[in-house]
Write an enzyme that holds these catalytic residues in place. Structure first.
Site, PDB file in Angstrom:
ATOM      1  N   ARG A  69       6.789   1.858   2.944  1.00  9.85           N
ATOM      2  CA  ARG A  69       7.609   3.061   2.807  1.00  9.85           C
ATOM      3  C   ARG A  69       9.055   2.761   3.225  1.00  9.85           C
ATOM      4  O   ARG A  69      10.005   3.144   2.537  1.00  9.85           O
ATOM      5  CB  ARG A  69       7.023   4.183   3.668  1.00  9.85           C
TER       6      ARG A  69
ATOM      7  N   ASN B  89       0.569   4.102   1.354  1.00 10.82           N
ATOM      8  CA  ASN B  89       0.716   4.801   2.637  1.00 10.82           C
ATOM      9  C   ASN B  89       1.105   3.899   3.800  1.00 10.82           C
ATOM     10  O   ASN B  89       1.071   4.335   4.944  1.00 10.82           O
ATOM     11  CB  ASN B  89      -0.581   5.533   2.966  1.00 10.82           C
ATOM     12  N   CYS B  90       1.483   2.681   3.519  1.00 14.87           N
ATOM     13  CA  CYS B  90       1.882   1.735   4.566  1.00 14.87           C
ATOM     14  C   CYS B  90       3.303   2.057   5.033  1.00 14.87           C
ATOM     15  O   CYS B  90       4.215   2.221   4.221  1.00 14.87           O
ATOM     16  CB  CYS B  90       1.807   0.320   3.995  1.00 14.87           C
ATOM     17  N   ASP B  91       3.498   2.161   6.347  1.00 15.50           N
ATOM     18  CA  ASP B  91       4.825   2.474   6.892  1.00 15.50           C
ATOM     19  C   ASP B  91       5.861   1.415   6.520  1.00 15.50           C
ATOM     20  O   ASP B  91       6.999   1.747   6.181  1.00 15.50           O
ATOM     21  CB  ASP B  91       4.769   2.618   8.415  1.00 15.50           C
TER      22      ASP B  91
ATOM     23  N   LEU C 229       0.847  -1.186   0.000  1.00 16.42           N
ATOM     24  CA  LEU C 229       0.000   0.000   0.000  1.00 16.42           C
ATOM     25  C   LEU C 229       0.883   1.237   0.000  1.00 16.42           C
ATOM     26  O   LEU C 229       1.897   1.273   0.701  1.00 16.42           O
ATOM     27  CB  LEU C 229      -0.910   0.020   1.233  1.00 16.42           C
TER      28      LEU C 229
END
Length: 117
Positions: free
Chosen positions: A14, A9-11, A7
């Site tokens: 990222r 916006n997944c940490d 995803l």
């Protein structure tokens, strides 16, 4: 080429993207909400790492999952549920050569020979 599924916006995704970028290791990112993995991908990932690794049982999606879908996963039929709810995947899922890794673990990434795909 490394395929990274996750995803935007997944940490964890990222962190994985930054890890690869810092080492100039190429990858193609697939957002599972925009590009839902098909049955073949999910089955391959399950065969490679197992449902205990691939299904993120600590996620918000898991906590909100209907009981019938949880039972389906636990009874050994997770593929349709993971396709319907791709945010349940432990992220990121990496495919390279015949290997699959799920989740971000910098120490594990350091041990992998990424150029032998």
């Amino acid at each position: 080429m490394i395929a990274m599924w996750g995803l935007k916006n997944c940490d964890s995704c990222r962190c994985a993207r930054q890890w690869f970028d810092a080492r100039n290791i190429g990858y193609v990112f697939h957002d599972v909400r925009d590009e839902t993995p098909d049955r073949a991908h999910v089955s391959h990932w399950l065969d490679a790492v197992g449902s205990d690794v691939l299904v993120n049982r600590r996620s918000t999606t898991w906590r909100g999952l209907p009981a019938a879908e949880r039972t389906r996963i636990d009874s050994g039929d997770p593929v349709p549920v993971l396709i319907l709810y791709p945010a349940l995947l432990k992220r990121p899922v990496l495919e390279f050569g015949n290997r699959v890794l799920a989740g971000f673990n910098a120490a594990e990434y350091e041990r992998v020979t990424w150029n032998s795909r």
